[in-house]
Scaffold this motif. Structure first.
Motif, PDB file in Angstrom:
ATOM      1  N   ALA A  73       0.817   4.265  -2.773  1.00 38.92           N
ATOM      2  CA  ALA A  73       0.654   5.678  -2.431  1.00 38.92           C
ATOM      3  C   ALA A  73       1.803   6.514  -2.982  1.00 38.92           C
ATOM      4  CB  ALA A  73       0.558   5.826  -0.908  1.00 38.92           C
ATOM      5  N   LEU A  84       0.827  -1.209   0.000  1.00 40.40           N
ATOM      6  CA  LEU A  84       0.000   0.000   0.000  1.00 40.40           C
ATOM      7  C   LEU A  84       0.859   1.256   0.000  1.00 40.40           C
ATOM      8  CD1 LEU A  84      -2.794  -1.073   2.521  1.00 40.40           C
ATOM      9  CD2 LEU A  84      -3.108  -0.555   0.090  1.00 40.40           C
ATOM     10  N   GLU A 135      -5.840  10.544  -7.925  1.00 37.39           N
ATOM     11  CA  GLU A 135      -6.128  11.134  -6.625  1.00 37.39           C
ATOM     12  C   GLU A 135      -6.977  10.186  -5.771  1.00 37.39           C
ATOM     13  OE1 GLU A 135      -7.971  14.838  -7.537  1.00 37.39           O
ATOM     14  OE2 GLU A 135      -6.084  15.966  -7.361  1.00 37.39           O
ATOM     15  N   ARG A 136      -7.940   9.528  -6.437  1.00 36.14           N
ATOM     16  CA  ARG A 136      -8.809   8.597  -5.704  1.00 36.14           C
ATOM     17  C   ARG A 136      -8.019   7.390  -5.197  1.00 36.14           C
ATOM     18  NH1 ARG A 136     -14.526   6.094  -8.025  1.00 36.14           N
ATOM     19  NH2 ARG A 136     -15.091   4.965  -6.122  1.00 36.14           N
ATOM     20  N   ILE A 137      -7.099   6.877  -6.041  1.00 32.84           N
ATOM     21  CA  ILE A 137      -6.273   5.743  -5.625  1.00 32.84           C
ATOM     22  C   ILE A 137      -5.379   6.135  -4.457  1.00 32.84           C
ATOM     23  CG2 ILE A 137      -4.402   4.198  -6.340  1.00 32.84           C
ATOM     24  CD1 ILE A 137      -5.607   4.300  -9.174  1.00 32.84           C
ATOM     25  N   CYS A 168       1.526   6.906  -6.750  1.00 32.65           N
ATOM     26  CA  CYS A 168       0.489   7.880  -7.104  1.00 32.65           C
ATOM     27  C   CYS A 168       0.995   9.308  -6.916  1.00 32.65           C
ATOM     28  CB  CYS A 168      -0.760   7.655  -6.253  1.00 32.65           C
ATOM     29  SG  CYS A 168      -1.705   6.172  -6.690  1.00 32.65           S
ATOM     30  N   THR A 199      -5.842   8.552  -2.246  1.00 33.34           N
ATOM     31  CA  THR A 199      -6.640   8.761  -1.038  1.00 33.34           C
ATOM     32  C   THR A 199      -7.022   7.434  -0.389  1.00 33.34           C
ATOM     33  OG1 THR A 199      -7.551  10.819  -1.937  1.00 33.34           O
ATOM     34  CG2 THR A 199      -8.767   9.776  -0.143  1.00 33.34           C
ATOM     35  N   SER A 200      -7.431   6.472  -1.205  1.00 34.33           N
ATOM     36  CA  SER A 200      -7.816   5.163  -0.679  1.00 34.33           C
ATOM     37  C   SER A 200      -6.623   4.443  -0.061  1.00 34.33           C
ATOM     38  CB  SER A 200      -8.421   4.305  -1.798  1.00 34.33           C
ATOM     39  OG  SER A 200      -9.592   4.899  -2.319  1.00 34.33           O
ATOM     40  N   ALA A 201      -5.469   4.527  -0.720  1.00 36.85           N
ATOM     41  CA  ALA A 201      -4.271   3.876  -0.192  1.00 36.85           C
ATOM     42  C   ALA A 201      -3.859   4.484   1.143  1.00 36.85           C
ATOM     43  CB  ALA A 201      -3.129   3.974  -1.190  1.00 36.85           C
ATOM     44  N   ASN A 202      -3.900   5.825   1.232  1.00 34.56           N
ATOM     45  CA  ASN A 202      -3.530   6.489   2.482  1.00 34.56           C
ATOM     46  C   ASN A 202      -4.522   6.168   3.601  1.00 34.56           C
ATOM     47  OD1 ASN A 202      -1.126   7.848   1.719  1.00 34.56           O
ATOM     48  ND2 ASN A 202      -2.340   9.369   0.604  1.00 34.56           N
ATOM     49  N   SER A 203      -5.814   6.043   3.276  1.00 34.69           N
ATOM     50  CA  SER A 203      -6.818   5.668   4.287  1.00 34.69           C
ATOM     51  C   SER A 203      -6.536   4.267   4.819  1.00 34.69           C
ATOM     52  CB  SER A 203      -8.226   5.734   3.691  1.00 34.69           C
ATOM     53  OG  SER A 203      -8.547   7.059   3.307  1.00 34.69           O
ATOM     54  N   ALA A 204      -6.203   3.351   3.914  1.00 37.90           N
ATOM     55  CA  ALA A 204      -5.886   1.988   4.338  1.00 37.90           C
ATOM     56  C   ALA A 204      -4.630   1.965   5.200  1.00 37.90           C
ATOM     57  CB  ALA A 204      -5.718   1.086   3.118  1.00 37.90           C
TER      58      ALA A 204
END
Length: 503
Positions: free
Chosen positions: A287, A283, A308-310, A290, A312-317
């Motif tokens: 990030a 992950l 940007e969506r990828i 990206c 954001t999702s990676a950083n949330s995980a």
């Protein structure tokens, strides 16, 4: 003839007088489903041998047997089937003799216009008595099953008096007392030296035994040293008082050994730790990739939005994994805090003030009381703030609109006391046992948002400081959390404390 409700199903009528048998059968019309007639005890016993009768109605004097002998002979064949004796004798002694022989009821053969009504009343009485007996038998069976379950339980359960004397205990509780060096049968006789911080915890246990109000439950933890395997023994102890106040002189004490539970959970924690570590690397690479691509001119706006969506999702995980790893560090004792002498009054005021808007929107008040504004405590400031924030947040969640939350900070002997009290929904005694477990979510609070980690983290921080946290609660009256933090936390040579114990 009046119509009645059917009271019994299949009835055996033992009557040698044909005319009487006919009149009794007419009186039973609509009171029973069917009537089987016979003229002697011998024939009656043959019919009962086939089974299936709900009621026996018998004359007291029959050709082959009379009086008590007739009753006894019929009851031998169907001991659980109610038996009604009909007798021509108006002597009360005959009826009493029949009842002593095993009859369930008796009535005089008075074949006038009131006979069906009297028969209806007697059968109604018989039915009610049978239902009461069946209910009593079921209660006895349930009691025996409950007693067996309690005796075979791994948890210790006892009924104790206000002075700590045990009136009843299962084998688990008896073993707990023995392991604590108690042979007197009194929980107040646990030696202080057997329990870590026994000089503080055991007097509090005695005080709670004396003062716990009806419907209240108090829970704490006893950590016992010196067990055979070299590890400390850890027990959750819950004391509860009868909710209706009927038994004001007795309490229920529930002891659960949580050491084995920790061992069972170790494997799950190892899997979680390994998985999170393995996921963090890929992950992180996603990030970073990206971020690099976002710094270069994108071929089009849609591709840029997807990157940007990828990211954001990676950083949330990654943040979620960091939370799990932080929890893991707490469990392993790698979560380090640095207690120092800290003024606490302003800290408490600031934390309580941060909830003012939230409380106002819910129609509540968050009040605080600090008798000594100069009070000092040896705490990790961020850890102390996290304790108070979690407790106040929970109090607001589980209080009703218009209620209030009270926060008290006070000086105690050899430490400070922090009390957060609400007047909300309260909790059941069994729920108090699970409050500090990871991901614990009480069924009654299923509709309230939360991860179930808040109180687990609070307990970690409190234990790391060498303190304690107790809970007192009553359904519909509210819950009180009482935190004690000592003046001398168990710091190492670098002034650090570690979360070592709570898992």
């Amino acid at each position: 003839m009046a119509q009645y409700e059917t009271i019994f199903g299949k009835v055996l009528l033992v009557e040698d007088e044909a005319a009487h048998a006919l009149l009794i059968e007419r009186g039973l019309k609509s009171l029973v489903s069917s009537v089987t007639k016979c003229a002697s005890v011998t024939d009656g016993r043959k019919e009962l041998g086939a089974g299936g009768f709900d009621l026996i109605i018998s004359d007291l004097n029959l050709p082959d047997l009379c009086s008590e002998e007739a009753v006894q002979a019929l009851k031998e064949c169907a001991p659980k089937t109610p038996l009604l004796v009909l007798t021509s004798s108006s002597s009360l002694s005959d009826g009493v003799a029949a009842m002593r022989a095993g009859a369930n009821d008796f009535m005089v053969k008075n074949f006038d216009s009131s006979f069906p009504d009297v028969l209806n009343l007697v059968l109604q009485r018989l039915r009610k008595a049978q239902e009461a007996e069946n209910e009593r038998a079921q209660v006895m069976r349930d009691r025996d099953l409950l007693r067996e379950a309690i005796e075979n339980s791994n948890d210790g359960l006892a009924v104790v008096q206000r002075d700590g004397a045990v009136r009843y205990s299962n084998s688990g509780f008896a073993q707990f007392l023995v392991s604590c060096g108690v042979d007197s049968g009194n929980v107040c006789d646990i030696p202080e030296g057997v329990v870590i911080r026994g000089a503080e915890i055991l007097p509090k246990l005695k005080q709670r035994l004396k003062s716990l109000a009806p419907g209240e439950v108090w829970t704490t933890e006893l950590v016992k040293s010196g067990v055979d395997d070299g590890e400390e023994g850890a027990f959750e102890v819950s004391v509860s008082a009868s909710r209706d106040g009927a038994a004001t002189d007795t309490l229920v004490v529930w002891v659960r050994d949580i050491l084995e539970k920790r061992r069972r959970e170790q494997f799950q924690r190892e899997i979680l730790s390994t998985t999170t570590h393995d996921l963090k690397g890929p992950l992180g690479a996603i990030a970073v990739s990206c971020d690099v691509l976002l710094d270069t001119p994108a071929p089009d706006q849609r591709a840029h939005a997807l990157l940007e969506r990828i990211a954001t999702s990676a950083n949330s995980a990654i943040n979620l994994i960091e939370e799990f790893l932080s929890m893991r560090r707490m469990e392993e004792g790698a979560f380090v805090m640095h207690p120092v002498t800290t003024p606490l009054a302003d800290l408490v005021t600031r934390v309580v003030g941060s909830f003012a808007l939230t409380a106002k929107t819910r129609g509540m008040q968050v009040l605080h009381s600090i008798p000594d504004r100069q009070i000092l405590g040896c705490v990790d400031a961020l850890g102390f703030e996290r304790i108070l924030t979690n407790l106040v947040s929970n109090a607001i969640k589980f209080s009703v609109s218009g209620g209030r939350i009270e926060v008290t900070l006070e000086r105690r002997e050899q430490g400070i006391g922090l009390i957060v009290c609400d007047y909300g929904v309260g909790m059941e005694p069994g729920d108090a046992q699970r409050l500090f477990q990871r991901y614990s979510r009480l069924s009654a609070h299923a509709g309230v948002s939360g991860s179930g980690l808040g109180l687990f983290i609070v307990k970690c921080i409190v234990n790391a400081h060498g303190g304690s946290i107790d809970v007192t609660s009553a359904i519909g009256k509210g819950t009180s959390f009482e935190v004690f933090l000592p003046d001398r936390p168990p710091c190492n040579e670098r002034g650090e404390v570690l979360c070592l114990d709570i898992r």
